[in-house]
Design a protein around this motif. Structure first.
Motif, PDB file in Angstrom:
ATOM      1  N   UNK A 130     -47.868  -5.995  31.039  1.00  0.00           N
ATOM      2  CA  UNK A 130     -47.021  -6.024  29.767  1.00  0.00           C
ATOM      3  C   UNK A 130     -47.178  -4.818  29.024  1.00  0.00           C
ATOM      4  N   UNK A 131     -47.327  -3.670  29.628  1.00  0.00           N
ATOM      5  CA  UNK A 131     -47.368  -2.559  28.693  1.00  0.00           C
ATOM      6  C   UNK A 131     -46.102  -2.287  28.215  1.00  0.00           C
ATOM      7  N   UNK A 132     -45.014  -2.418  28.579  1.00  0.00           N
ATOM      8  CA  UNK A 132     -43.930  -2.271  27.606  1.00  0.00           C
ATOM      9  C   UNK A 132     -43.479  -3.215  26.643  1.00  0.00           C
ATOM     10  N   UNK A 133     -44.189  -4.425  26.788  1.00  0.00           N
ATOM     11  CA  UNK A 133     -44.274  -5.244  25.492  1.00  0.00           C
ATOM     12  C   UNK A 133     -44.979  -4.608  24.568  1.00  0.00           C
ATOM     13  N   UNK A 134     -46.208  -3.947  24.777  1.00  0.00           N
ATOM     14  CA  UNK A 134     -47.077  -3.181  23.909  1.00  0.00           C
ATOM     15  C   UNK A 134     -46.409  -2.063  23.093  1.00  0.00           C
ATOM     16  N   UNK A 135     -45.435  -1.285  23.959  1.00  0.00           N
ATOM     17  CA  UNK A 135     -44.543  -0.360  23.198  1.00  0.00           C
ATOM     18  C   UNK A 135     -43.622  -1.202  22.264  1.00  0.00           C
ATOM     19  N   UNK A 136     -43.098  -2.109  22.695  1.00  0.00           N
ATOM     20  CA  UNK A 136     -42.119  -2.911  21.735  1.00  0.00           C
ATOM     21  C   UNK A 136     -42.871  -3.440  20.608  1.00  0.00           C
ATOM     22  N   UNK A 137     -43.969  -3.865  20.796  1.00  0.00           N
ATOM     23  CA  UNK A 137     -44.713  -4.553  19.505  1.00  0.00           C
ATOM     24  C   UNK A 137     -44.971  -3.070  18.467  1.00  0.00           C
ATOM     25  N   UNK A 138     -45.434  -2.268  18.945  1.00  0.00           N
ATOM     26  CA  UNK A 138     -45.731  -0.835  18.193  1.00  0.00           C
ATOM     27  C   UNK A 138     -44.312  -0.368  17.588  1.00  0.00           C
ATOM     28  N   UNK A 165     -47.479   8.319  19.709  1.00  0.00           N
ATOM     29  CA  UNK A 165     -48.494   7.612  19.385  1.00  0.00           C
ATOM     30  C   UNK A 165     -48.752   6.360  20.540  1.00  0.00           C
ATOM     31  N   UNK A 166     -47.235   6.050  20.457  1.00  0.00           N
ATOM     32  CA  UNK A 166     -46.939   4.897  21.452  1.00  0.00           C
ATOM     33  C   UNK A 166     -47.017   5.283  22.770  1.00  0.00           C
ATOM     34  N   UNK A 167     -46.751   6.427  23.279  1.00  0.00           N
ATOM     35  CA  UNK A 167     -46.974   6.857  24.560  1.00  0.00           C
ATOM     36  C   UNK A 167     -48.710   7.110  24.866  1.00  0.00           C
ATOM     37  N   UNK A 168     -49.281   7.455  23.982  1.00  0.00           N
ATOM     38  CA  UNK A 168     -50.884   7.352  24.107  1.00  0.00           C
ATOM     39  C   UNK A 168     -51.157   5.992  24.367  1.00  0.00           C
ATOM     40  N   UNK A 169     -50.752   5.032  23.589  1.00  0.00           N
ATOM     41  CA  UNK A 169     -51.327   3.809  23.491  1.00  0.00           C
ATOM     42  C   UNK A 169     -50.941   3.209  25.041  1.00  0.00           C
ATOM     43  N   UNK A 170     -49.759   3.465  25.454  1.00  0.00           N
ATOM     44  CA  UNK A 170     -49.084   2.776  26.594  1.00  0.00           C
ATOM     45  C   UNK A 170     -49.654   3.423  27.837  1.00  0.00           C
ATOM     46  N   UNK A 171     -50.040   4.752  27.843  1.00  0.00           N
ATOM     47  CA  UNK A 171     -50.710   5.285  28.887  1.00  0.00           C
ATOM     48  C   UNK A 171     -52.008   4.871  29.113  1.00  0.00           C
ATOM     49  N   UNK A 172     -52.834   4.561  28.092  1.00  0.00           N
ATOM     50  CA  UNK A 172     -54.160   3.851  28.407  1.00  0.00           C
ATOM     51  C   UNK A 172     -54.091   2.615  29.073  1.00  0.00           C
ATOM     52  N   UNK A 173     -53.067   1.838  28.473  1.00  0.00           N
ATOM     53  CA  UNK A 173     -52.993   0.420  29.063  1.00  0.00           C
ATOM     54  C   UNK A 173     -52.290   0.352  30.486  1.00  0.00           C
ATOM     55  N   UNK A 174     -51.432   1.654  30.931  1.00  0.00           N
ATOM     56  CA  UNK A 174     -51.287   1.855  32.225  1.00  0.00           C
ATOM     57  C   UNK A 174     -52.203   2.056  33.179  1.00  0.00           C
ATOM     58  N   UNK A 175     -53.361   2.937  32.624  1.00  0.00           N
ATOM     59  CA  UNK A 175     -54.427   3.242  33.255  1.00  0.00           C
ATOM     60  C   UNK A 175     -55.332   2.196  33.656  1.00  0.00           C
ATOM     61  N   UNK A 176     -55.507   1.115  32.682  1.00  0.00           N
ATOM     62  CA  UNK A 176     -56.121  -0.173  32.955  1.00  0.00           C
ATOM     63  C   UNK A 176     -55.184  -0.850  34.090  1.00  0.00           C
ATOM     64  N   UNK A 177     -53.999  -0.772  33.996  1.00  0.00           N
ATOM     65  CA  UNK A 177     -53.225  -1.654  35.069  1.00  0.00           C
ATOM     66  C   UNK A 177     -53.496  -1.217  36.218  1.00  0.00           C
ATOM     67  N   UNK A 178     -53.475   0.003  36.318  1.00  0.00           N
ATOM     68  CA  UNK A 178     -53.603   0.873  37.682  1.00  0.00           C
ATOM     69  C   UNK A 178     -54.920   0.294  38.369  1.00  0.00           C
ATOM     70  N   UNK A 179     -56.004   0.124  37.595  1.00  0.00           N
ATOM     71  CA  UNK A 179     -57.267  -0.087  38.035  1.00  0.00           C
ATOM     72  C   UNK A 179     -57.203  -1.571  38.326  1.00  0.00           C
ATOM     73  N   UNK A 180     -56.688  -2.472  37.931  1.00  0.00           N
ATOM     74  CA  UNK A 180     -56.509  -3.842  38.164  1.00  0.00           C
ATOM     75  C   UNK A 180     -55.859  -3.812  39.516  1.00  0.00           C
TER      76      UNK A 180
END
Length: 436
Positions: free
Chosen positions: A255-263, A289-304
């Motif tokens: 859902x990282x793109x929805x996080x960007x959409x929310x910001x 700032x949105x890129x920074x937030x999304x990149x952190x979420x992408x790293x979590x998604x990568x791990x999962x």
């Protein structure tokens, strides 16, 4: 508007359940549910014990999304035992509306959502309610939450950490709120709403992360608090079932793109309400700032995704991360042989997906057995054999085989034998799309 429709009231005599008048109820605990009677059997005793410690009045509101199981019977049994439960049943399964239903059926001065498979920390919940009662201007109070193994009664730590114990933001301070969310990587999901704030929630966003869009609406009419007093336990392992999916985990994986959409929704709301026109520097800052937030979420998604051994999805995320921040690639914890794993999984999924393929013929490979094991580990279905080229392939062999060749020079001989031309695939073709 995705407002809930036609919930059926099964507790027509609400006074028989709770003699407390609606105007006197302080806290409504809101539980949307669907086909989870066994979880409610676990949750209700927990809430009965937890809420007994409260020094204010409370109720439980259940909105049942037309469950085919015995949810209604479970609710009625606990109601008969004296729990102040108010139960409403949808006339059909309405996933996008049921949480709206439970919020709008609540009668308390304050409203809190509790998933039917999660738990609360009673003393912390009471502390946050009392904080809101002492600060009646607050429309909402957000807190981190604890990741909880209820099978072994072990904490997995907090989902996020905020840098300050308590932060309050009023209308006009939305940009400061935006900065705090991004800086501390705060997810405003766990929240106690004042009743009028809960009443203002009338839609179910799809492309904008709901927690950001709801927060944007709430702060428009009054201050909100971000408070580091966690009261919610998000359960990962439970004694109720041995294996279950978690919507939160699935969301973190995709859902990282929805996080960007929310910001973006938050910033749009801030600019529109203040009649501001953003300049180029402001737009660049917000995007960064949105890129920074999304990149952190992408790293979590990568791990999962790696934990699930879905190397193809993990590779897609690596590509996205390199686009956002090429310098971060060196810090990513990815397998050194990810390219090989992606290729093997691509072979496996193609073989699984082509109709009537029963075998993968491996040619020109030094250790075909090891490669077959790699295909199998990458998800090749058990019904599909991995075999060397047969000396005299039958008509069925020719029709039901996907041929994997290590070198393009081998292609012609398989074409001449009569194998399906578009099912003769080379290592180069499978590896061409992997750019690591």
């Amino acid at each position: 508007m995705n407002a809930p429709l036609e919930p059926v009231v099964l507790d027509a005599d609400a006074a028989a359940v709770s003699p407390v008048a609606p105007a006197e109820i302080v806290l409504s605990i809101c539980i949307p549910t669907y086909n989870r009677a066994h979880f409610l059997e676990h949750l209700f005793p927990h809430l009965r014990e937890a809420c007994a410690t409260f020094d204010f009045t409370w109720e439980i509101v259940v909105s049942d999304n037309c469950s085919p199981d015995n949810t209604a019977e479970v609710v009625e049994r606990f109601r008969a035992e004296g729990m102040p439960i108010h139960y409403y049943r949808q006339n059909e399964n309405k996933p996008a509306s049921n949480i709206l239903s439970v919020y709008h059926r609540a009668r308390g001065k304050y409203v809190v959502y509790v998933a039917d498979d999660d738990l609360i920390i009673p003393e912390a919940l009471a502390d946050n309610v009392r904080f809101m009662m002492a600060n009646p201007e607050l429309r909402a109070c957000y807190t981190p939450w604890e990741v909880w193994d209820d099978l072994n009664k072990v904490s997995g730590g907090m989902f996020y950490q905020q840098s300050e114990k308590e932060m309050i933001f009023a209308p006009g301070q939305e940009l400061d709120l935006f900065g705090a969310l991004v800086k501390d990587h705060i997810f405003p999901e766990i929240v106690i709403y004042r009743a009028d704030a809960a009443r203002s929630i009338v839609t179910a966003p799809r492309f904008c992360y709901w927690a950001f869009s709801y927060l944007t609406g709430v702060i428009a009419d009054g201050p909100v608090a971000l408070r580091d007093v966690p009261f919610y336990r998000s359960v990962t392992l439970t004694p109720i079932v041995s294996n279950r999916g978690q919507a939160g985990i699935d969301g973190a994986m995709s859902d990282w793109d929805s996080y960007r959409g929310g910001l973006e929704y938050m910033i749009f709301g801030f600019l529109r309400r203040n009649k501001l026109v953003p300049g180029a520097d402001f737009r660049t800052m917000v995007r960064d700032l949105a890129d920074h937030f999304v990149s952190i979420r992408l790293k979590v998604a990568l791990r999962l995704w790696l934990a699930r051994k879905d190397y193809s999805r993990a590779y897609e995320i690596v590509v996205r991360l390199q686009h956002l921040d090429p310098s971060a690639f060196a810090d990513l914890q990815i397998p050194e042989n990810l390219a090989l794993l992606v290729m093997a999984q691509t072979v496996a999924r193609l073989a699984n997906g082509v109709a009537e393929v029963e075998r993968v013929v491996v040619a020109g490979v030094e250790d075909g057995q090891a490669l077959g094991g790699l295909f199998r580990d990458a998800g090749l279905e058990r019904r599909i054999l991995v075999v060397p080229p047969p000396k005299a392939p039958t008509e069925k062999n020719l029709r039901t085989s996907l041929v994997f060749i290590a070198d393009e020079s081998l292609r012609q001989q398989f074409v001449e034998q009569g194998y399906e031309p578009n099912l003769i695939m080379s290592e180069r073709e499978f590896g061409a799309s992997v750019l690591l």
